[in-house]
Enzyme design. Sequence first.
Site, PDB file in Angstrom:
ATOM      1  N   ASP A 116       0.852  -1.183   0.000  1.00 57.86           N
ATOM      2  CA  ASP A 116       0.000   0.000   0.000  1.00 57.86           C
ATOM      3  C   ASP A 116       0.891   1.238   0.000  1.00 57.86           C
ATOM      4  OD1 ASP A 116       0.908   0.263   2.594  1.00 57.86           O
ATOM      5  OD2 ASP A 116      -0.973  -0.341   3.515  1.00 57.86           O
ATOM      6  N   SER A 117       0.280   2.394  -0.165  1.00 55.26           N
ATOM      7  CA  SER A 117       1.049   3.614  -0.426  1.00 55.26           C
ATOM      8  C   SER A 117       1.625   4.256   0.819  1.00 55.26           C
ATOM      9  CB  SER A 117       0.151   4.637  -1.127  1.00 55.26           C
ATOM     10  OG  SER A 117      -0.829   5.142  -0.228  1.00 55.26           O
ATOM     11  N   GLY A 175      -0.415   5.916   2.845  1.00 55.38           N
ATOM     12  CA  GLY A 175      -1.369   6.966   3.198  1.00 55.38           C
ATOM     13  C   GLY A 175      -2.191   6.646   4.428  1.00 55.38           C
ATOM     14  N   PHE A 176      -2.596   5.396   4.563  1.00 51.73           N
ATOM     15  CA  PHE A 176      -3.408   5.020   5.720  1.00 51.73           C
ATOM     16  C   PHE A 176      -2.629   5.219   7.010  1.00 51.73           C
ATOM     17  CE2 PHE A 176      -4.879   2.179   9.000  1.00 51.73           C
ATOM     18  CZ  PHE A 176      -6.256   2.304   8.951  1.00 51.73           C
ATOM     19  N   ASP A 211      -2.790   8.418  -1.574  1.00 53.61           N
ATOM     20  CA  ASP A 211      -4.092   9.039  -1.400  1.00 53.61           C
ATOM     21  C   ASP A 211      -4.206   9.594   0.007  1.00 53.61           C
ATOM     22  OD1 ASP A 211      -4.041   6.302  -0.483  1.00 53.61           O
ATOM     23  OD2 ASP A 211      -6.168   6.494  -0.078  1.00 53.61           O
ATOM     24  N   GLN A 233     -11.615   6.922  -2.842  1.00 57.27           N
ATOM     25  CA  GLN A 233     -12.044   7.449  -1.553  1.00 57.27           C
ATOM     26  C   GLN A 233     -13.475   7.990  -1.687  1.00 57.27           C
ATOM     27  OE1 GLN A 233     -10.570   7.178   1.313  1.00 57.27           O
ATOM     28  NE2 GLN A 233      -8.510   6.506   0.750  1.00 57.27           N
ATOM     29  N   ASP A 254      -7.611  -7.569   1.888  1.00 60.54           N
ATOM     30  CA  ASP A 254      -6.679  -7.871   2.961  1.00 60.54           C
ATOM     31  C   ASP A 254      -7.333  -7.571   4.300  1.00 60.54           C
ATOM     32  OD1 ASP A 254      -5.498  -5.088   4.134  1.00 60.54           O
ATOM     33  OD2 ASP A 254      -5.908  -4.880   1.996  1.00 60.54           O
ATOM     34  N   HIS A 313      -3.404 -21.146  12.190  1.00 60.94           N
ATOM     35  CA  HIS A 313      -4.770 -21.662  12.153  1.00 60.94           C
ATOM     36  C   HIS A 313      -5.739 -20.624  11.587  1.00 60.94           C
ATOM     37  CE1 HIS A 313      -8.394 -23.837  13.355  1.00 60.94           C
ATOM     38  NE2 HIS A 313      -8.846 -22.636  13.696  1.00 60.94           N
TER      39      HIS A 313
END
Length: 417
Positions: free
Chosen positions: A94-95, A97-98, A175, A225, A309, A377
């Site tokens: 991912d970028s 940004g999160f 983003d 977004q 994910d 598991h």
Amino acid sequence: MTTSTFIPRARLDGTAGRTGTVVTPHGEIATPAFVPVGTKATVKTVLPESVAALGAQAVLANAYHLYLQPGPDIVDAAGGLGAFMNWPGPTYTDSGGFQVMSLGVGFKKVISMDVPGAPAQDDDAIAPGKERLANVDDDGVTFKSHIDGSRHRFTPEVSMQIQHQLGADIIFAFDELTTLMNTRGYQEESLERTRQWAIRCLAEHKRLSAERRHRPQQALWGVVQGAQYEDLRRKATRDLVELSRIDRDNGGKGFGGYGIGGALEKANLGTIVGWVTDELPDDAPRHLLGISEPDDIFTAIENGADTFDCVSPTRVARNGAIYSFDGRYNVTNAKYKADFSPLDAELDNYSTQYTRAYLHHLFRAKEGLAATLATLHNLSFTVTLVDRARRAIEEGNYVEYRDDFLARYYAGTRQTC
């Protein structure tokens, strides 16, 4: 070497759900597919070989964290993310940004309006007792490292440079992730900022792809977004599709697929995913960034998500929460101390030979093997759940499979850890 492409296969009648294949330089991903999260180039507590052996087809790592440790130059020198972590299959990053947003305002994974002590609509909201570590402007984001407080700056170009060095098959455009506490006005401003950043990501991706032909070519995916506003979600999607067309017309690769991100409430998950996939071309793969429980997985599939994910299976495993076809339970509870049944008798995986009593003992004794076995598991459970859903779509019995699974999993009182 080609970048990712998507080949649609079977349709789920009456829905946007489907099966297909994402083709990458490091292998194919049969979809729908669950992608385990290996944030720092590792799925915590388990070997990459074990993750592959239980059936996972790809892993997703985090550009923000790998930028801070060990640095993208180290991963590049190792031959890219897959070589660095000894993972032979497809990879995503991912970028960043999160993490810049979530760690920057102190909310971490909590991005909805139910944050204790925080107002519902406040563009300057920050988690109680936290310091603001990130500041957004039209050019990018300046932030402090959550590790040592050092100052850093991400722009669309920097994110692309980092992700090209990390070398994942599929990378995401930089983003701005808003929260549900942001006002409608700010959401509109942010959406335009993200659109402008997408233009810059496409340009830098084109430049770097030409410069780095000694590495397998990567696919850049745009990120949609728009929070919980239908008009903003649809506009964001159409804008990205148009940017992709323009880029291709000018000799670029466009977007190889699209990520569905941003703030949303669980009850609106399917509706929002549906708005986005309704606007996307059929040959574009869609990745839902970060979901949680099994019912979310079915909702995502039925509304057109191809891959997704989630950190939940591994995170809760490290605290003793075990997924089973009869629901989730916490193996550290006293009633499992002398329970010599397997974690789930129907699941054939690394942990089949270990009993609930043994896991109970390992957790109580604070042995590291506890987290390893529980993680394996839960990953196996989630991969199996999605693999069976994919097969059910192709065999025409998806609805029966879904209903039977959910009725059994959520029977009685939902158990939590």
